[in-house]
Motif scaffolding. Sequence first.
Motif, short mmCIF file in Angstrom:
data_model
loop_
_atom_site.label_atom_id
_atom_site.label_comp_id
_atom_site.label_asym_id
_atom_site.label_seq_id
_atom_site.Cartn_x
_atom_site.Cartn_y
_atom_site.Cartn_z
N GLU A 297 43.68 82.11 103.74
CA GLU A 297 42.98 80.90 104.17
C GLU A 297 42.42 80.14 102.97
O GLU A 297 42.52 78.90 102.89
N SER A 298 41.84 80.87 102.03
CA SER A 298 41.27 80.22 100.84
C SER A 298 42.34 79.56 99.98
O SER A 298 42.09 78.55 99.32
N MET A 299 43.56 80.10 100.04
CA MET A 299 44.64 79.54 99.23
C MET A 299 45.26 78.29 99.83
O MET A 299 46.16 77.69 99.25
N LYS A 300 44.77 77.87 100.99
CA LYS A 300 45.19 76.58 101.54
C LYS A 300 44.48 75.42 100.84
O LYS A 300 44.93 74.28 100.91
N GLU A 301 43.37 75.76 100.18
CA GLU A 301 42.61 74.75 99.45
C GLU A 301 43.38 74.35 98.20
O GLU A 301 43.82 75.18 97.42
N GLY A 302 43.55 73.03 98.01
CA GLY A 302 44.37 72.53 96.90
C GLY A 302 43.89 72.95 95.53
O GLY A 302 44.70 73.07 94.60
N THR A 303 42.57 73.16 95.38
CA THR A 303 42.04 73.53 94.07
C THR A 303 41.93 75.04 93.88
O THR A 303 41.46 75.47 92.82
N ASN A 304 42.35 75.83 94.88
CA ASN A 304 42.28 77.29 94.72
C ASN A 304 43.06 77.69 93.48
O ASN A 304 44.23 77.31 93.31
N ILE A 305 42.44 78.49 92.61
CA ILE A 305 43.05 78.79 91.31
C ILE A 305 44.39 79.52 91.45
O ILE A 305 45.31 79.26 90.66
N PHE A 306 44.51 80.38 92.46
CA PHE A 306 45.75 81.13 92.59
C PHE A 306 46.84 80.29 93.24
O PHE A 306 48.02 80.46 92.94
N ARG A 307 46.46 79.37 94.10
CA ARG A 307 47.44 78.43 94.66
C ARG A 307 48.01 77.56 93.54
O ARG A 307 49.23 77.34 93.47
N VAL A 308 47.14 77.06 92.67
CA VAL A 308 47.60 76.23 91.55
C VAL A 308 48.52 77.03 90.64
O VAL A 308 49.55 76.53 90.16
N LEU A 309 48.19 78.30 90.44
CA LEU A 309 49.00 79.15 89.58
C LEU A 309 50.39 79.38 90.19
O LEU A 309 51.41 79.29 89.50
N ILE A 310 50.43 79.67 91.49
CA ILE A 310 51.72 79.87 92.14
C ILE A 310 52.57 78.60 92.07
O ILE A 310 53.77 78.66 91.79
N LYS A 311 51.95 77.45 92.31
CA LYS A 311 52.70 76.19 92.24
C LYS A 311 53.23 75.96 90.84
O LYS A 311 54.36 75.48 90.66
N THR A 312 52.44 76.29 89.82
CA THR A 312 52.87 76.13 88.44
C THR A 312 54.13 76.95 88.17
O THR A 312 55.11 76.46 87.59
N LEU A 313 54.12 78.21 88.61
CA LEU A 313 55.27 79.09 88.40
C LEU A 313 56.48 78.62 89.23
O LEU A 313 57.62 78.67 88.76
N LEU A 314 56.23 78.17 90.44
CA LEU A 314 57.31 77.71 91.31
C LEU A 314 58.00 76.49 90.72
O LEU A 314 59.24 76.43 90.65
N LYS A 315 57.22 75.51 90.30
CA LYS A 315 57.79 74.28 89.77
C LYS A 315 58.49 74.51 88.43
O LYS A 315 59.35 73.73 88.03
N ALA A 316 58.14 75.58 87.75
CA ALA A 316 58.78 75.90 86.47
C ALA A 316 60.07 76.69 86.67
O ALA A 316 60.80 76.94 85.70
N GLY A 317 60.36 77.10 87.89
CA GLY A 317 61.56 77.88 88.15
C GLY A 317 61.40 79.36 87.90
O GLY A 317 62.38 80.11 87.81
N ILE A 318 60.15 79.82 87.78
CA ILE A 318 59.88 81.22 87.50
C ILE A 318 59.69 82.03 88.78
O ILE A 318 59.60 83.24 88.76
N ILE A 319 59.66 81.33 89.91
CA ILE A 319 59.70 82.00 91.22
C ILE A 319 61.00 81.60 91.89
O ILE A 319 61.27 80.41 92.09
N THR A 320 61.84 82.56 92.22
CA THR A 320 63.11 82.32 92.90
C THR A 320 63.11 83.06 94.23
O THR A 320 62.11 83.70 94.61
N ASP A 321 64.23 82.99 94.94
CA ASP A 321 64.33 83.70 96.23
C ASP A 321 64.09 85.19 96.06
O ASP A 321 63.65 85.87 96.98
N ARG A 322 64.36 85.69 94.84
CA ARG A 322 64.21 87.11 94.58
C ARG A 322 62.75 87.57 94.68
O ARG A 322 62.46 88.67 95.15
N THR A 323 61.80 86.74 94.26
CA THR A 323 60.39 87.12 94.27
C THR A 323 59.54 86.25 95.19
O THR A 323 58.33 86.44 95.27
N LYS A 324 60.15 85.30 95.86
CA LYS A 324 59.39 84.36 96.69
C LYS A 324 58.57 85.07 97.76
O LYS A 324 57.44 84.67 98.07
#
Length: 377
Positions: A297-324
């Motif tokens: 629930e807390s990670m639905k918040e746009g400024t949540n530090i871990f949500r931002v971190l996941i988005k950073t890795l996703l947009k960089a291509g470091i998260i794929t279907d293998r680890t999604k």
Amino acid sequence: MNEVRQITKDDAYDAVAPDDFPAMMEPDRYNARSTAFDKIISATHDHFWDPLDTKYIDFTEPFDLENQMLMPEELVPELKLPCFEKLTEKQRIRFANESARWMLSSILHGEAGALALSASLCHILKDPGAQEYAANQTREEARHVTGFSRYIKARWGKPLAVGGTLGGLLTDIVNAKEVYKKIVGMQMLVEGLAMGAFATFYAKSNDPLMVKLMQLVMTDEAFHHKFGKIWADRTIPNLSEEEQNIIEDWAAECFQTLLFNLVNPEQKQALYGEFGLDWQQVQLEMLEAFGDDDRRESMKEGTNIFRVLIKTLLKAGIITDRTKAFYATYVNMDELKSEGDHMIGDDIAEDGIRYLQKINFGANVDALKEVTVSAAE
């Protein structure tokens, strides 16, 4: 001794050993400069600020720490626990502010790590453009260390000691010989966490001085994130499956360590002791009060530090279907992907750059080419 495995797919990130200075004096090196970093290098003057100059920020601005919380009470989860019920209102305020002190101290230690890491890149990156960018970032991280040091000194006198999890990760990244660990570790993992934290402090803090400091720092950090994105764009698509897995697994391991340990009560046990609280009791009550559902629930918040971190890795291509699926335990990955490339903090940074342009260039600001985070792409 195991040989260091450099995963380099672009000449701009070619690296040598830290003690191989003769490689830096090879005549052909000086003209072999990548243009990849020219825009973010030339934009540095647009977001210049000096934490020692009151025209940018004045650390003498007061705040009533005794009677007012720096951050809203709902952002201090411990205050909801049974073991905190015995605290008086003044003690609750003091705990909330000491908790903010702990978080800001962690940020300060992170900035010190970023400074050391950026300087270490100057020793190993052969490309003159990449080396110049790293030197610029070193300078900017140094002013962040000064800025957060001044803020903490103004509010509390001195920072708190670094937690074991963050201290260990920073040490590993700074001392890493692999360029990918330095860039993924600092420019994406740590900077991703930082941008989420800065955005939260900026949006929620009751202290105008803290708000201003966060905005000034974010004008720099947006460009630091861009350096990591350039690396990802030029590296990730060219990896072999084995190399992709190495980087992806390392990032996931670091994320998991941070998620479960960065704000774990064990890391803050010295703070609880000041209020007569046992950290293990706090941890037990935290586990009972906040489970995976609360974390999601807390990670639905746009400024949540871990949500931002996941988005950073996703947009960089470091998260794929293998680890999604690992990250999908906590966030809606399809929703995150649909958000586009716009990162939390970009708008704050752009407003900060305009503010700095007016200070630095005065009446001539309208004649300048507008420099924003997006213009540095």
